[in-house]
Enzyme design. Sequence first.
Site, PDB file in Angstrom:
ATOM      1  CB  ALA A  63     -21.088 -13.092  -2.641  1.00 49.82           C
ATOM      2  N   GLY A 102     -22.762 -11.208   1.994  1.00 48.43           N
ATOM      3  CA  GLY A 102     -23.523 -10.346   1.103  1.00 48.43           C
ATOM      4  C   GLY A 102     -24.998 -10.288   1.486  1.00 48.43           C
ATOM      5  CD  GLU A 105     -21.365  -6.982   2.385  1.00 51.53           C
ATOM      6  OE1 GLU A 105     -21.316  -8.051   1.736  1.00 51.53           O
ATOM      7  OE2 GLU A 105     -20.493  -6.105   2.337  1.00 51.53           O
ATOM      8  CD  GLU A 125     -18.642 -11.295   4.044  1.00 51.00           C
ATOM      9  OE1 GLU A 125     -18.709 -11.395   5.291  1.00 51.00           O
ATOM     10  OE2 GLU A 125     -19.521 -10.750   3.361  1.00 51.00           O
TER      11      GLU A 125
HETATM   12  C1  3H9 Z   1     -19.592 -12.775   0.452  1.00 50.73           C
HETATM   13  O1  3H9 Z   1     -20.752 -12.698   0.704  1.00 50.73           O
HETATM   14  C2  3H9 Z   1     -18.783 -11.654  -0.148  1.00 50.73           C
HETATM   15  C3  3H9 Z   1     -19.486 -10.308  -0.094  1.00 50.73           C
HETATM   16  O2  3H9 Z   1     -19.271  -9.680   1.142  1.00 50.73           O
HETATM   17  C4  3H9 Z   1     -18.923  -9.358  -1.114  1.00 50.73           C
HETATM   18  C5  3H9 Z   1     -19.312  -9.569  -2.508  1.00 50.73           C
HETATM   19  C6  3H9 Z   1     -18.854  -8.450  -3.416  1.00 50.73           C
HETATM   20  N1  3H9 Z   1     -22.063 -19.621  -2.385  1.00 50.73           N
HETATM   21  O3  3H9 Z   1     -22.998 -25.575   4.181  1.00 50.73           O
HETATM   22  P1  3H9 Z   1     -24.075 -26.402   3.598  1.00 50.73           P
HETATM   23  C7  3H9 Z   1     -23.520 -24.336  -0.902  1.00 50.73           C
HETATM   24  S1  3H9 Z   1     -18.721 -14.197   0.716  1.00 50.73           S
HETATM   25  C8  3H9 Z   1     -22.188 -20.740  -3.096  1.00 50.73           C
HETATM   26  O4  3H9 Z   1     -23.832 -27.842   3.428  1.00 50.73           O
HETATM   27  P2  3H9 Z   1     -25.740 -25.886   5.902  1.00 50.73           P
HETATM   28  C9  3H9 Z   1     -22.590 -25.366  -0.297  1.00 50.73           C
HETATM   29  O5  3H9 Z   1     -21.399 -25.457  -1.023  1.00 50.73           O
HETATM   30  C10 3H9 Z   1     -19.930 -15.341   1.297  1.00 50.73           C
HETATM   31  N2  3H9 Z   1     -22.570 -21.930  -2.561  1.00 50.73           N
HETATM   32  O6  3H9 Z   1     -25.464 -26.187   4.353  1.00 50.73           O
HETATM   33  C11 3H9 Z   1     -23.433 -26.609  -0.361  1.00 50.73           C
HETATM   34  O7  3H9 Z   1     -23.366 -27.097  -1.677  1.00 50.73           O
HETATM   35  P3  3H9 Z   1     -23.440 -28.674  -1.954  1.00 50.73           P
HETATM   36  C12 3H9 Z   1     -20.280 -15.134   2.714  1.00 50.73           C
HETATM   37  C13 3H9 Z   1     -22.828 -21.971  -1.265  1.00 50.73           C
HETATM   38  O8  3H9 Z   1     -27.194 -25.832   6.038  1.00 50.73           O
HETATM   39  C14 3H9 Z   1     -24.849 -26.089  -0.129  1.00 50.73           C
HETATM   40  O9  3H9 Z   1     -24.809 -24.695  -0.422  1.00 50.73           O
HETATM   41  N3  3H9 Z   1     -21.138 -16.194   3.155  1.00 50.73           N
HETATM   42  C15 3H9 Z   1     -22.712 -20.841  -0.449  1.00 50.73           C
HETATM   43  O10 3H9 Z   1     -24.924 -26.779   6.738  1.00 50.73           O
HETATM   44  C16 3H9 Z   1     -25.342 -26.291   1.276  1.00 50.73           C
HETATM   45  O11 3H9 Z   1     -24.395 -25.731   2.194  1.00 50.73           O
HETATM   46  C17 3H9 Z   1     -20.663 -17.329   3.704  1.00 50.73           C
HETATM   47  O12 3H9 Z   1     -19.481 -17.477   3.886  1.00 50.73           O
HETATM   48  C18 3H9 Z   1     -22.315 -19.608  -1.060  1.00 50.73           C
HETATM   49  N4  3H9 Z   1     -22.200 -18.474  -0.372  1.00 50.73           N
HETATM   50  O13 3H9 Z   1     -25.160 -24.411   6.117  1.00 50.73           O
HETATM   51  C19 3H9 Z   1     -21.679 -18.353   4.103  1.00 50.73           C
HETATM   52  N5  3H9 Z   1     -23.041 -21.180   0.814  1.00 50.73           N
HETATM   53  O14 3H9 Z   1     -24.739 -29.123  -1.384  1.00 50.73           O
HETATM   54  C20 3H9 Z   1     -21.255 -19.702   3.613  1.00 50.73           C
HETATM   55  C21 3H9 Z   1     -23.359 -22.493   0.798  1.00 50.73           C
HETATM   56  O15 3H9 Z   1     -23.312 -28.777  -3.433  1.00 50.73           O
HETATM   57  N6  3H9 Z   1     -22.234 -20.728   3.874  1.00 50.73           N
HETATM   58  N7  3H9 Z   1     -23.239 -22.976  -0.456  1.00 50.73           N
HETATM   59  O16 3H9 Z   1     -22.255 -29.257  -1.227  1.00 50.73           O
HETATM   60  C22 3H9 Z   1     -22.463 -21.277   5.075  1.00 50.73           C
HETATM   61  O17 3H9 Z   1     -21.891 -20.891   6.074  1.00 50.73           O
HETATM   62  C23 3H9 Z   1     -23.415 -22.426   5.156  1.00 50.73           C
HETATM   63  O18 3H9 Z   1     -23.547 -22.948   3.860  1.00 50.73           O
HETATM   64  C24 3H9 Z   1     -24.835 -22.090   5.679  1.00 50.73           C
HETATM   65  C25 3H9 Z   1     -25.749 -23.312   5.514  1.00 50.73           C
HETATM   66  C26 3H9 Z   1     -24.733 -21.692   7.151  1.00 50.73           C
HETATM   67  C27 3H9 Z   1     -25.432 -20.941   4.890  1.00 50.73           C
END
Ligand code: 3H9
Length: 670
Positions: A63, A102, A105, A125
């Site tokens: 999400a 998400g 999901e 999450e």
């Molecule tokens: C969820 O899904 C809830 C649902 O179950 C229910 C809903 C009803 N959203 O980490 P990076 C941005 S909760 C917005 O440096 P990498 C991040 O801030 C979510 N922005 O890259 C950064 O921005 P900036 C569950 C996001 O290659 C840029 O993307 N998912 C999100 O080292 C690059 O990120 C997670 O918890 C997001 N979801 O790693 C996954 N994700 O460049 C969270 C990233 O402006 N994300 N950004 O600073 C990660 O673990 C890592 O970002 C990922 C890539 C592994 C994907």
Amino acid sequence: MTSPIRTERHGDVLVIIADNPPVNALGAAVRQGLEAAIEEGEADGAIAAMVIRCDGRTFFAGADITEFGKPPVEPMLPTVVDRIEASSKPVVAAIHGTALGGGCEVALGCHYRVAVPSAKIGTPEVKLGLLPGAGGTQRLPRLAGVRLALEMTAKGDPISAKRAQEAGLIDRIVGEDSLAADAVAFAGEVKAVRPIPRASERAVQPDPEAVAAFQKENARRFRSFDAPAANIACVVKATEVPFDQGIAFERKEFLRLMTGNQSAAQRHIFFAERQAAKIDDVPADTPLRPIRRVGVIGAGTMGGGIAMNFLSAGIPVTIVEMAQEALDRGTGVIRKNYEATAAKGRMTSGQVDTAMAALIPTLDFDALADCDLVIEAVYETMAVKQEIFGRLDGIAKPGAILASNTSYLDIDAIAACTSRPQDVLGMHFFSPANVMKLLEVVRGAKTAPDVLATVMALAKTIRKVAVVAGVTYGFIGNRMLMPRQVEANKLLLEGATPEQIDRVHVAFGMPMGPFQMADLAGVDIGWHRDPNRIENVRDALAAEGRWGQKRQAGFYDYDEKRNPSPSPRVAEIIQDWRDKTGTPQHEVTDEEIVERTLYPMVNEGALILEEGKAQRASDVDVVWIYGYGWPVYRGGPMFWAKTEGYDKVVAGLEKHGFTVAQSLKSGSIK
Ligand code: 3H9
């Protein structure tokens, strides 16, 4: 505005493609586009199956976290996932990169899943203080069983495509470079299969033994966190009630967590960590200096740990010592640490050999001449450091970055001993340097922007979380530690015990209290400089040989297994100092300990920000989370102060006679 979702027709397969850089987060426009695309496929008589895939570096990574806490925009993710699953035509998820949260999901809502070998799938999450809130807690156990669903949701670590296939989450692993075509081919194979397999329609058996074992195994890890228990409860619910009721329970729990302080704190840290990598006045596209070989001066505990970071990342290291014995000892410790990691199965013996082969141990200072970065990690004495930097100036090649691992000292005074202060900065690693995630990067008055940018980028390569600090005694972390220590010592004299003060800190969520920390680090630190000067309880302990855990005696007594117990001798010494100083006694409450040891840290953090020694409050939080084990569910000291209420913190500080930082008083901390 163009939609981040487009469709393509490949024969009778509709391919739905998301393009929402950087990580294809499932923001409102993506959700709207996905729903519309499914409708399009349903309505088109020429379409028999659908594929959902993403452009760019990854399948949906979750999400859009930036939307949390804002007014909801329809359709919500659970609705979209349900819509996909309800499709009368088979839908295939084509996964590359990381299908997280998400994103996972959405994949579980699809009827089939194919993935490239390098793909990862997970529900992280819980690390944001949440649970998968779009049906994940109910579909995951139905597809993969209770045990794996617990692992994935309550711990939050992703699994490989291979493991996912073994668990029944992935139907086929396809070619690394042919995902798009292979997914369409797979859709062709399954387009006529009926009934369409829907995760929500599957049965899942209860497994109370697995649940109990999982809770027991992870009790320590989950201590004080709200989200793991909620994830477990949802997974258990999936085994007890029909799908719809399970979803209702999941929704209720998701909203409870989402509106709580813990998730707010954990989401704050997620963004704070990424924000910390940005330097306000240095553009993101600043050209970097190439770092092909690193030099480390000093093969002690710190130097060895620092070297390991680079060796593990495949960067060769030249390590220099003054005496052969010290060099051998240091190299031996590095090897032993790697072998211990290999024994735990986290490295192969081949990888140990590769890392060790990239290490050149030497007594020859001149060998640093071909290093692109040299990090000094010797005694914490200005004169020694200045002497080393003067010598280094004569040896290092032009453009080499010269760094000091000092924990306190003035980087500008060190830089002044070279003819190239623009190439000098601080790289303050935390002990053990190969384990702790934090790196304080200390920017001197003359440090060149590209030097700073290079070191910040390098930090990412060696998997550290880097924070820029200005030159100030103790930088961000240790400077904030000082008022805490001063107050803890005063509280001892006023009537508290080391046990009480430590207990309050541990109950707060710190890994240990100030006196436990002193015993671990060494009560004698600093005392050796002048053993005749005994000015406080700590000096008195050091003078008696109570140097901490290493002597099985410090503020606590220790048994052979290093289990602490309160020390009658320490109680005597404290009483002695109470008498000697004539300190008035009172009953110290736990609340007073919080107000006098934690609030002053916040105050110091505010002063550091006012002086421009940290870029932003969230950087201060990152320092404390990754350098000192501040509980992540409290979001770091500055975030915590906001949740406590600045007024309350200010009142607490004033009550105890502290001079309060202006920005804390006005609530203008940024
Ligand atoms: C969820 O899904 C809830 C649902 O179950 C229910 C809903 C009803 N959203 O980490 P990076 C941005 S909760 C917005 O440096 P990498 C991040 O801030 C979510 N922005 O890259 C950064 O921005 P900036 C569950 C996001 O290659 C840029 O993307 N998912 C999100 O080292 C690059 O990120 C997670 O918890 C997001 N979801 O790693 C996954 N994700 O460049 C969270 C990233 O402006 N994300 N950004 O600073 C990660 O673990 C890592 O970002 C990922 C890539 C592994 C994907």
